[in-house]
Design an enzyme around this catalytic site. Structure first.
Site, PDB file in Angstrom:
ATOM      1  N   ASP A  37       1.083   5.733  -7.130  1.00 29.07           N
ATOM      2  CA  ASP A  37       0.042   5.872  -7.540  1.00 29.07           C
ATOM      3  C   ASP A  37       0.062   5.294  -8.894  1.00 29.07           C
ATOM      4  OD1 ASP A  37      -2.990   5.463  -6.911  1.00 29.07           O
ATOM      5  OD2 ASP A  37      -3.415   7.469  -6.302  1.00 29.07           O
ATOM      6  N   ASN A  85      -6.039  -0.480   1.318  1.00 26.59           N
ATOM      7  CA  ASN A  85      -6.211  -1.335   0.250  1.00 26.59           C
ATOM      8  C   ASN A  85      -6.850  -2.964  -0.058  1.00 26.59           C
ATOM      9  OD1 ASN A  85      -2.982   0.005  -1.155  1.00 26.59           O
ATOM     10  ND2 ASN A  85      -5.456  -0.203  -1.502  1.00 26.59           N
TER      11      ASN A  85
HETATM   12  C1  IPE Z   1      -2.674   5.296  -2.266  1.00 28.53           C
HETATM   13  O1  IPE Z   1      -3.221   4.885  -2.778  1.00 28.53           O
HETATM   14  C2  IPE Z   1      -1.451   3.841  -1.643  1.00 28.53           C
HETATM   15  C3  IPE Z   1      -0.845   2.970  -1.832  1.00 28.53           C
HETATM   16  C4  IPE Z   1      -0.420   3.909  -3.426  1.00 28.53           C
HETATM   17  C5  IPE Z   1      -0.630   1.790  -1.707  1.00 28.53           C
HETATM   18  P1  IPE Z   1      -4.896   4.340  -3.319  1.00 28.53           P
HETATM   19  O2  IPE Z   1      -4.633   4.366  -4.467  1.00 28.53           O
HETATM   20  O3  IPE Z   1      -5.089   3.563  -1.582  1.00 28.53           O
HETATM   21  O4  IPE Z   1      -4.981   5.979  -2.466  1.00 28.53           O
HETATM   22  P2  IPE Z   1      -6.424   6.622  -2.231  1.00 28.53           P
HETATM   23  O5  IPE Z   1      -7.431   5.222  -2.498  1.00 28.53           O
HETATM   24  O6  IPE Z   1      -6.670   7.103  -3.695  1.00 28.53           O
HETATM   25  O7  IPE Z   1      -6.721   7.506  -1.295  1.00 28.53           O
HETATM   26  C1  IPE Z   2      -1.516   2.804  -7.139  1.00 27.67           C
HETATM   27  O1  IPE Z   2      -1.828   2.180  -7.752  1.00 27.67           O
HETATM   28  C2  IPE Z   2      -1.260   0.622  -6.303  1.00 27.67           C
HETATM   29  C3  IPE Z   2      -1.892   0.189  -5.432  1.00 27.67           C
HETATM   30  C4  IPE Z   2      -2.781   1.174  -4.065  1.00 27.67           C
HETATM   31  C5  IPE Z   2      -1.468  -0.775  -4.404  1.00 27.67           C
HETATM   32  P1  IPE Z   2      -3.263   2.343  -7.895  1.00 27.67           P
HETATM   33  O2  IPE Z   2      -3.872   0.192  -8.011  1.00 27.67           O
HETATM   34  O3  IPE Z   2      -4.131   2.651  -6.961  1.00 27.67           O
HETATM   35  O4  IPE Z   2      -3.592   3.043  -9.319  1.00 27.67           O
HETATM   36  P2  IPE Z   2      -5.057   3.934  -9.372  1.00 27.67           P
HETATM   37  O5  IPE Z   2      -4.953   5.008  -7.850  1.00 27.67           O
HETATM   38  O6  IPE Z   2      -6.263   3.672  -9.324  1.00 27.67           O
HETATM   39  O7  IPE Z   2      -5.258   4.204 -11.387  1.00 27.67           O
HETATM   40 MG    MG Z   3      -4.822   4.543  -6.425  1.00 26.03          MG
END
Ligand code: IPE
Ligand code: IPE
Ligand code: MG
Length: 261
Positions: A37, A85
């Site tokens: 993340d 997502n």
């Molecule tokens: C969790 O991250 C999913 C992945 C790393 C693929 P998210 O960014 O989607 O999770 P939330 O929304 O912060 O809980």
């Molecule tokens: C994790 O990074 C990747 C996925 C969840 C696909 P994020 O895209 O959630 O990055 P943040 O959490 O918005 O910084």
């Molecule tokens: Mg995230």
């Protein structure tokens, strides 16, 4: 058989796991699962686009796979795209799909030659058809490898995985092939996308968030959690080793009483 310095280091670190078979002190590290993340925040902090953040995230994933292999893990699971997502803008979803396509094109050959078994967990039925084909091809090409498994959680949600597994079991029961009384924990574990993979010993989440976000809900029943403040694209070997170090300092009890009490 020769071993790398890191493997010898890991061997010493994990030596205690063989000293005592009692489950409450089990320390073997077989399976590490990572919630990757913080790609977006990493990019924002550098004045870059989220897409650049995701691209750098793939580099960090490659690093993690290499370290896990050197550590002699049997499994690493990388959470790459959750069932939630899809709620992101279309252009971001499309980019994440493209990164998976590119990963298969660029990395599969090397991974296969290195003897890595690749598995994709999650609902593949609702993925674009070409990705379904890539997924099937990647699994077929690497299925005979048994040293080290890379599980990519893509279009994965722990609840969705349970819904699909329960549906399959219910269909078997309805068809008279399964006695509902025979359903036990082992059968449910086996029915999940992770099949016979061991439950994750350690779950790492980067970005400072401290939540599970629908990852491996059943399998994480007794996992140890390490939350790191770094954003995923910055994740490197030092972060991985620091997380393993924290894991080594934990006492796993599995509900039993601690050894010295
Ligand atoms: C969790 O991250 C999913 C992945 C790393 C693929 P998210 O960014 O989607 O999770 P939330 O929304 O912060 O809980
Ligand atoms: C994790 O990074 C990747 C996925 C969840 C696909 P994020 O895209 O959630 O990055 P943040 O959490 O918005 O910084
Ligand atoms: Mg995230």
């Amino acid at each position: 058989m020769s071993s790398t310095p890191l493997q010898r280091f890991a061997g010493r670190m994990f030596a205690r796991s063989t000293d005592n078979d009692a489950p409450q002190t089990e320390k073997a590290l077989r399976h590490v699962a990572i919630i990757m993340d913080g790609n977006g925040r990493w990019a924002k902090g550098k004045g870059l686009t989220r897409l650049k953040g995701h691209r750098e995230g793939v580099e960090a994933a490659r690093r993690a796979v290499r370290v896990a292999k050197e550590l002699n893990l049997s499994h690493i699971t990388l959470y790459s795209f959750s069932t939630e997502n899809w709620n992101r803008p279309d252009w971001e979803v499309e980019h994440l799909m493209n990164l998976l396509r590119q990963f298969f094109e660029k990395d599969l050959k090397d991974l296969s030659e290195e003897g890595v078994r690749v598995r994709i967990i999650g609902d593949r039925e609702t993925l674009p058809k070409d990705i379904q084909t890539l997924v099937e091809d990647a699994e077929a090409r690497t299925q005979s490898h048994n040293g080290y498994t890379l599980q990519i959680a893509f279009n994965y949600g722990g609840r969705d995985e349970l819904v699909r597994a329960v549906g399959r079991l219910a269909a078997e029961a309805k068809a008279g092939r399964l006695d509902p009384k025979a359903i036990d924990e082992a059968m449910i574990s086996q029915s999940l996308d992770t099949g016979d993979a061991p439950d994750p010993d350690l779950i790492i989440r980067t970005s400072g968030e401290q939540r599970i976000s629908n990852f491996l809900l059943w399998q994480a029943a007794y996992s140890e959690f390490v939350f790191l403040d770094c954003y995923w694209p910055d994740f490197n070997r030092d972060h991985f080793m620091a997380a393993v170090d924290q894991y080594q300092g934990r006492t796993r009890r599995f509900g039993a009483r601690p050894e010295d009490q």
